[in-house]
Structure formats: structure tokens, C-alpha cells
Motif scaffolding. Structure first.
Motif, short mmCIF file in Angstrom:
data_model
loop_
_atom_site.label_atom_id
_atom_site.label_comp_id
_atom_site.label_asym_id
_atom_site.label_seq_id
_atom_site.Cartn_x
_atom_site.Cartn_y
_atom_site.Cartn_z
N ILE A 273 -0.26 -10.26 12.29
CA ILE A 273 -0.78 -10.53 10.95
C ILE A 273 -1.66 -11.76 11.06
CG2 ILE A 273 -0.12 -11.21 8.61
CD1 ILE A 273 2.61 -9.72 9.27
N PHE A 287 3.19 -10.50 0.86
CA PHE A 287 2.84 -9.45 1.81
C PHE A 287 4.01 -9.20 2.76
CE2 PHE A 287 1.06 -8.17 5.95
CZ PHE A 287 0.39 -7.00 5.58
N LEU A 288 4.63 -10.27 3.25
CA LEU A 288 5.76 -10.14 4.16
C LEU A 288 7.01 -9.64 3.44
CD1 LEU A 288 5.40 -13.50 6.15
CD2 LEU A 288 4.39 -11.28 6.69
N THR A 290 7.41 -7.87 0.73
CA THR A 290 7.39 -6.51 0.19
C THR A 290 6.94 -5.46 1.20
OG1 THR A 290 5.12 -6.80 -0.65
CG2 THR A 290 6.92 -7.43 -2.12
N MET A 291 6.81 -5.82 2.46
CA MET A 291 6.34 -4.87 3.46
C MET A 291 7.35 -3.74 3.65
SD MET A 291 5.30 -5.44 7.48
CE MET A 291 3.93 -6.52 7.09
N THR A 295 5.79 0.30 7.59
CA THR A 295 4.64 -0.52 8.00
C THR A 295 5.04 -1.48 9.10
OG1 THR A 295 3.73 -0.38 5.76
CG2 THR A 295 2.87 -2.12 7.18
N TYR A 296 6.23 -2.08 8.94
CA TYR A 296 6.73 -3.01 9.95
C TYR A 296 6.90 -2.31 11.30
CZ TYR A 296 9.64 -6.62 12.10
OH TYR A 296 10.14 -7.59 12.93
N TYR A 299 3.68 -2.04 13.17
CA TYR A 299 3.33 -3.23 13.94
C TYR A 299 4.08 -3.24 15.27
CZ TYR A 299 0.81 -5.67 10.17
OH TYR A 299 -0.12 -6.05 9.23
#
Length: 334
Positions: A273, A287-288, A290-291, A295-296, A299
Motif C-alpha cells: 500500500i 482504507f485499512l 474496512t478492507m 482484497t487483503y 495483496y
């Protein structure tokens, strides 16, 4: 007739060779490159030793950052730190003593003498488990230090402090700070040494940083239990990509990165990020926070692909070692 072994002197003030060449010194693997380097030289008939082990005159010297010479033998240097941390690395006139300058940014070394390197790290691949056993949202693992010089346009120590203070004020339940000297006041450039001296007599209260959880033996233990980490380099320089981002990668932790402006020339953008893309810490936090886990996991998968790719090999220990040994042995054979 058996050839007499050569001796190389490694000059690293403050770190005994016995510790540098011991895998047990660093649980995070920071000594692995130097153990591998010593073994690679041994395969070429060279004994790489520290000053406490040296007998006689070495056949060459290998310096960690720019140092005063210890002999008249050929000298080589690894510019491991940026010149705002280690100012001698920025003075070209001090580099004329070296046959080769190994540097992560060719602009730091003398033209015609500089060989590019990337700062190495063990490239371990963590399991892909999403949020898994990661109850902590954000961590920051660093020591409370400052630049040697005043350079506000490059200084990321100051940005770490801003991050710490924002999370302590607005999201203390989701943030943890680890590392040395956070029971002291914030370190300052230029005058930091004087302030530390005075604090011996007038200690700061232990609550100077209420998010501080203490020192740790290994970063990996904390990173494995955390989803995100604040990963800021010490300063902004092209090519200055240190172990910090790889500590996160190898633990399956997704880093919030700020440092080398050209980082995406070396590491794919979908692996981290980019702090520069957020106008405020509030925007970054949400952003972190509610990710979605999907999505995590994306990454983590990108990190996994990168670490297993040929692109990552420029950061590998074997590549680092081969570059150094080949260059030095070529000079010695002339």
C-alpha cells in the motif's frame, strides 16, 4: 604445493566478527548475508575475518560503509546506509581509496568504480491465510532515532512520528508500537545526541509513547500476528529499499510503504500500500480498517508471486554474495 589461503579483513565498527558471522545473532536473519559471504569466500580459498581475528596484513579490506583504511591492501566498500544516516558515504573524496564501490544507487559512488547491489534479505514465503490469526490491525516496528543531518524533504523518521501520534490519538485500539527507546522523547536530527545525554539526568516519563509495547527479539513474531505494518524507510533516496519491506513480505504482512520513489521499478505495485496515495492518515486508516479479506488475500497472493519470481532474486542473498565475491576475486587475480 598447496596454495596459502588469502585473508580478507571485514571492517564493521561496533559489530564483532563473531557476531556478524553467527546465524544465531539475529532471529530475523540479518546475519544470513554475511555468513553466506564468508562461506562463499572460503570456497575461493579466502578467509574473511574481523580485526580481532586478523594475523598479519590482509590481502584486501571490505568496509561496511566508508571507513579509514587499516592497511595498504586493496580496499572495497559496501555503501549500506544513506548519507543522511552515515554522512561519510556522501563524500566522494573519501571514496578514492576503494577499488570498487558497491552501492544501491550508482549516483552515490564514483563513476567507473561503482557496482550496483540491492540490500539482501532471506526470501521466505509465508502461508496465504488472509486475516487468519492476525488480531492486530496495524503495527510499527522501529527504533526511536533521527537523521544525522537536517533534511526535511527526505526525512521519514519525522513521518513515522506523525503516524504514531495520529494512531495514538484517533485509533489507539488498532495500533501497536514496538522497538527501542520509545520510553524516551522523540529523537531529533543534529541535536539528538545532546538531548539523549540530558535525558540521562532528566528522564522522560515512561508514557512518552502510550502505544509502545516494548522491545522484541524478532520482528517476525509480531508481523505474523498483524495485518498491516507502517514501513517507512529512514529517508527518501532512489533505490534505497532496505530489509523493512521484506520483513513484512516474508511474514505475510501487508506493508504501508513510503521510501524509494522508484520502488515500483523493483517491486510490483500490488504487493504493498503506497502511503503517498493517501491525503491523510484518516483516509489511510479507513482504507485499512474496512478492507475486505478478499482484497487483503489479493495483496498476500501478489507478495507470494513476487517472492517466488526472478524479479525478486536481485534482493536475494545468493545474488548479493555472488556480485561481491566475483568482483573482488576478479581484482585480486589481476
Amino acid at each position: 604445493m598447496q596454495r596459502q589461503p588469502l585473508t580478507g579483513l571485514i571492517v564493521c565498527p561496533g559489530i564483532p566478527a563473531a557476531a556478524l558471522f553467527d546465524l544465531g545473532t539475529s532471529p530475523d536473519g540479518l546475519t544470513q548475508p554475511w555468513v553466506a559471504l564468508k562461506r562463499a569466500f572460503q570456497a575461493h580459498g579466502v578467509d574473511l575475518v574481523g580485526s580481532e581475528q586478523l594475523k598479519g596484513t590482509p590481502h584486501f579490506e571490505l568496509h561496511f560503509n566508508v571507513q579509514f583504511p587499516r592497511s595498504l591492501s586493496p580496499k572495497f566498500v559496501l555503501l549500506l546506509e544513506n548519507p543522511l544516516i552515515y554522512p561519510a558515504n556522501g563524500f566522494r573524496f573519501l571514496q578514492h581509496q576503494y577499488r570498487t564501490i558497491f552501492a544501491w544507487n550508482s549516483e552515490l559512488g564514483i563513476d567507473g568504480k561503482t557496482v550496483p547491489i540491492r540490500l539482501p534479505h532471506p526470501l521466505e514465503v509465508a502461508p496465504l491465510e488472509g486475516y487468519g490469526e492476525r488480531p492486530q490491525l496495524v503495527v510499527l516496528i522501529n527504533s526511536n532515532k533521527a537523521l544525522a543531518w537536517w533534511a526535511p524533504d527526505r526525512d521519514l523518521y519525522r513521518e513515522r512520528l506523525k503516524a504514531i501520534r495520529w494512531f495514538e490519538r484517533y485509533a489507539p485500539q488498532d495500533f501497536a508500537l514496538y522497538g527501542r527507546d520509545w520510553d524516551k522523547s522523540p529523537a531529533q536530527p543534529v541535536v539528538g545526541g545532546l538531548i539523549r545525554f540530558l535525558e540521562r539526568w532528566w528522564p522522560q516519563p515512561s508514557t512518552a509513547f502510550p502505544s509502545w509495547r516494548g522491545t522484541i527479539a524478532a520482528k517476525r513474531d509480531i508481523l505474523l500476528r498483524s495485518r498491516f505494518s507502517i514501513v517507512y524507510e529512514n529517508a527518501i533516496f532512489r533505490g534505497y529499499i532496505t530489509e523493512k519491506i521484506f520483513d513484512a513480505f516474508c511474514a505475510g504482512n501487508v506493508p504501508v510503504y513510503w521510501g524509494a520513489p522508484d520502488v515500483t521499478d523493483y517491486i510490483p505495485k500490488d504487493c504493498f500500500i503506497d502511503r503517498r496515495e493517501f491525503s491523510s492518515y484518516e483516509d489511510l486508516y479507513w482504507f485499512l480498517k474496512t478492507m475486505p479479506e478478499e482484497t487483503y488475500l489479493g495483496y498476500q497472493q501478489a507478495i507470494h508471486r513476487f517472492l517466488a519470481s526472478p524479479q525478486a532474486q536481485q534482493f536475494s542473498i545468493p545474488h548479493f554474495v555472488q556480485t561481491i565475491v566475483t568482483e573482488i576475486m576478479t581484482h585480486l587475480s589481476r
